[in-house]
Design a protein around this motif. Structure first.
Motif, PDB file in Angstrom:
ATOM      1  N   GLU A  37       0.812  -1.230   0.000  1.00  0.00           N
ATOM      2  CA  GLU A  37       0.000   0.000   0.000  1.00  0.00           C
ATOM      3  C   GLU A  37       0.839   1.272   0.000  1.00  0.00           C
ATOM      4  O   GLU A  37       0.288   2.381  -0.039  1.00  0.00           O
ATOM      5  CB  GLU A  37      -0.885   0.028   1.259  1.00  0.00           C
ATOM      6  CG  GLU A  37      -1.861  -1.130   1.373  1.00  0.00           C
ATOM      7  CD  GLU A  37      -1.280  -2.306   2.156  1.00  0.00           C
ATOM      8  OE1 GLU A  37      -0.038  -2.411   2.225  1.00  0.00           O
ATOM      9  OE2 GLU A  37      -2.071  -3.103   2.682  1.00  0.00           O
ATOM     10  N   THR A  38       2.165   1.170   0.072  1.00  0.00           N
ATOM     11  CA  THR A  38       3.004   2.366   0.242  1.00  0.00           C
ATOM     12  C   THR A  38       2.819   3.354  -0.914  1.00  0.00           C
ATOM     13  O   THR A  38       2.965   3.001  -2.070  1.00  0.00           O
ATOM     14  CB  THR A  38       4.485   1.958   0.379  1.00  0.00           C
ATOM     15  OG1 THR A  38       4.638   1.243   1.607  1.00  0.00           O
ATOM     16  CG2 THR A  38       5.381   3.185   0.413  1.00  0.00           C
ATOM     17  N   GLN A  39       2.508   4.587  -0.543  1.00  0.00           N
ATOM     18  CA  GLN A  39       2.325   5.660  -1.520  1.00  0.00           C
ATOM     19  C   GLN A  39       3.337   6.781  -1.322  1.00  0.00           C
ATOM     20  O   GLN A  39       3.616   7.535  -2.246  1.00  0.00           O
ATOM     21  CB  GLN A  39       0.914   6.250  -1.395  1.00  0.00           C
ATOM     22  CG  GLN A  39      -0.177   5.297  -1.835  1.00  0.00           C
ATOM     23  CD  GLN A  39      -1.559   5.854  -1.540  1.00  0.00           C
ATOM     24  OE1 GLN A  39      -2.242   5.401  -0.633  1.00  0.00           O
ATOM     25  NE2 GLN A  39      -1.974   6.847  -2.294  1.00  0.00           N
ATOM     26  N   LEU A  40       3.832   6.925  -0.096  1.00  0.00           N
ATOM     27  CA  LEU A  40       4.822   7.966   0.206  1.00  0.00           C
ATOM     28  C   LEU A  40       6.050   7.257   0.772  1.00  0.00           C
ATOM     29  O   LEU A  40       5.970   6.604   1.816  1.00  0.00           O
ATOM     30  CB  LEU A  40       4.237   8.961   1.220  1.00  0.00           C
ATOM     31  CG  LEU A  40       4.980  10.281   1.427  1.00  0.00           C
ATOM     32  CD1 LEU A  40       4.106  11.273   2.193  1.00  0.00           C
ATOM     33  CD2 LEU A  40       6.317  10.124   2.141  1.00  0.00           C
ATOM     34  N   LEU A  41       7.155   7.369   0.054  1.00  0.00           N
ATOM     35  CA  LEU A  41       8.370   6.645   0.440  1.00  0.00           C
ATOM     36  C   LEU A  41       9.431   7.631   0.919  1.00  0.00           C
ATOM     37  O   LEU A  41       9.716   8.621   0.235  1.00  0.00           O
ATOM     38  CB  LEU A  41       8.911   5.858  -0.757  1.00  0.00           C
ATOM     39  CG  LEU A  41      10.105   4.955  -0.459  1.00  0.00           C
ATOM     40  CD1 LEU A  41       9.686   3.784   0.429  1.00  0.00           C
ATOM     41  CD2 LEU A  41      10.718   4.430  -1.754  1.00  0.00           C
ATOM     42  N   ILE A  42       9.997   7.336   2.060  1.00  0.00           N
ATOM     43  CA  ILE A  42      11.072   8.159   2.607  1.00  0.00           C
ATOM     44  C   ILE A  42      12.389   7.484   2.295  1.00  0.00           C
ATOM     45  O   ILE A  42      12.648   6.357   2.734  1.00  0.00           O
ATOM     46  CB  ILE A  42      10.897   8.327   4.126  1.00  0.00           C
ATOM     47  CG1 ILE A  42       9.542   8.983   4.430  1.00  0.00           C
ATOM     48  CG2 ILE A  42      12.042   9.153   4.709  1.00  0.00           C
ATOM     49  CD1 ILE A  42       9.023   8.698   5.817  1.00  0.00           C
ATOM     50  N   CYS A  43      13.190   8.181   1.509  1.00  0.00           N
ATOM     51  CA  CYS A  43      14.469   7.603   1.085  1.00  0.00           C
ATOM     52  C   CYS A  43      15.601   8.421   1.698  1.00  0.00           C
ATOM     53  O   CYS A  43      15.922   9.502   1.206  1.00  0.00           O
ATOM     54  CB  CYS A  43      14.545   7.608  -0.432  1.00  0.00           C
ATOM     55  SG  CYS A  43      16.110   6.985  -1.020  1.00  0.00           S
TER      56      CYS A  43
END
Ligand code: SF4
Length: 197
Positions: A37-43
């Motif tokens: 479900e991930t829509q916002l990824l913190i890299c």
């Protein structure tokens, strides 16, 4: 269903990875947290020592500042599967005696980044936290310095948002560049709110 099984398989391979075992001063402990479900990824860059101990990303003061920037509390940050965290390297690279941590081993992004991102079909926004993430994702589109890249943040929308690392080491940078918290943080907070609504 296929994508879910495939993401599980990639995550299992990452968690079993020991590719840097001969270069790290400790047993590798890959830390990554993403979901179908991930829509916002913190890299970000790579886990620090505290995250290496906890096995959970951003359980440190950097995480507190990042959550404040995003406008999400601890429970939402770890409880909402639309938020994911996948740094440029998944293992703590060790502490440099000259200060700070060693840079993330490039091998990690070479091995895992594309297979992992390919299994996140719902992605809307990636936060490029720090110069390593910006260099990898932007390539020639990155500016000469992290500051210039972040100052050009509107060029990379709507899918990519370059940011400084929320580490205390960047507190002086934040004081020198108040436009970040005046202009970029409100945008980040609103995008986060819209994705999580
Ligand atoms: S940093 Fe990445 S490539 Fe190296 S051991 Fe950890 S998961 Fe594997």
């Amino acid at each position: 269903m296929w994508a879910l099984v495939s993401l599980d398989a990639v995550l299992a391979d990452i968690r079993a990875c020991r590719a840097c075992a001969d270069q790290l001063p400790h047993e590798p402990r890959p830390v990554v947290r993403v979901f179908p479900e991930t829509q916002l990824l913190i890299c970000g860059q790579a886990p620090g020592n505290r995250v290496h101990q906890s096995g959970i990303p951003f359980t440190d003061p950097s995480g507190d500042r990042l959550r404040a920037w995003m406008g999400v509390d601890y429970d939402r940050f770890y409880g909402d599967r639309r938020l994911g965290v996948a740094a440029m390297a998944f293992c703590f690279p060790g502490t440099n005696p000259k200060g700070g941590d060693y840079p993330p081993p490039r091998r990690c992004a070479d091995l895992w980044r594309k297979p992992l991102l390919a299994q996140l079909p719902r992605m809307e926004l990636t936060l490029l936290v720090g110069s390593y993430a910006q260099a990898w994702a932007l390539g020639d589109r990155a500016k000469g310095t992290m500051t210039d890249t972040v100052a050009s943040w509107q060029e990379y929308l709507p899918h990519l948002l370059p940011m400084p690392h929320p580490s205390w080491r960047n507190t002086a940078w934040l004081k020198r560049n108040p436009w970040f918290e005046d202009e970029v943080v409100p945008y980040l907070r609103e995008r986060t709110r819209l994705i999580l609504k």
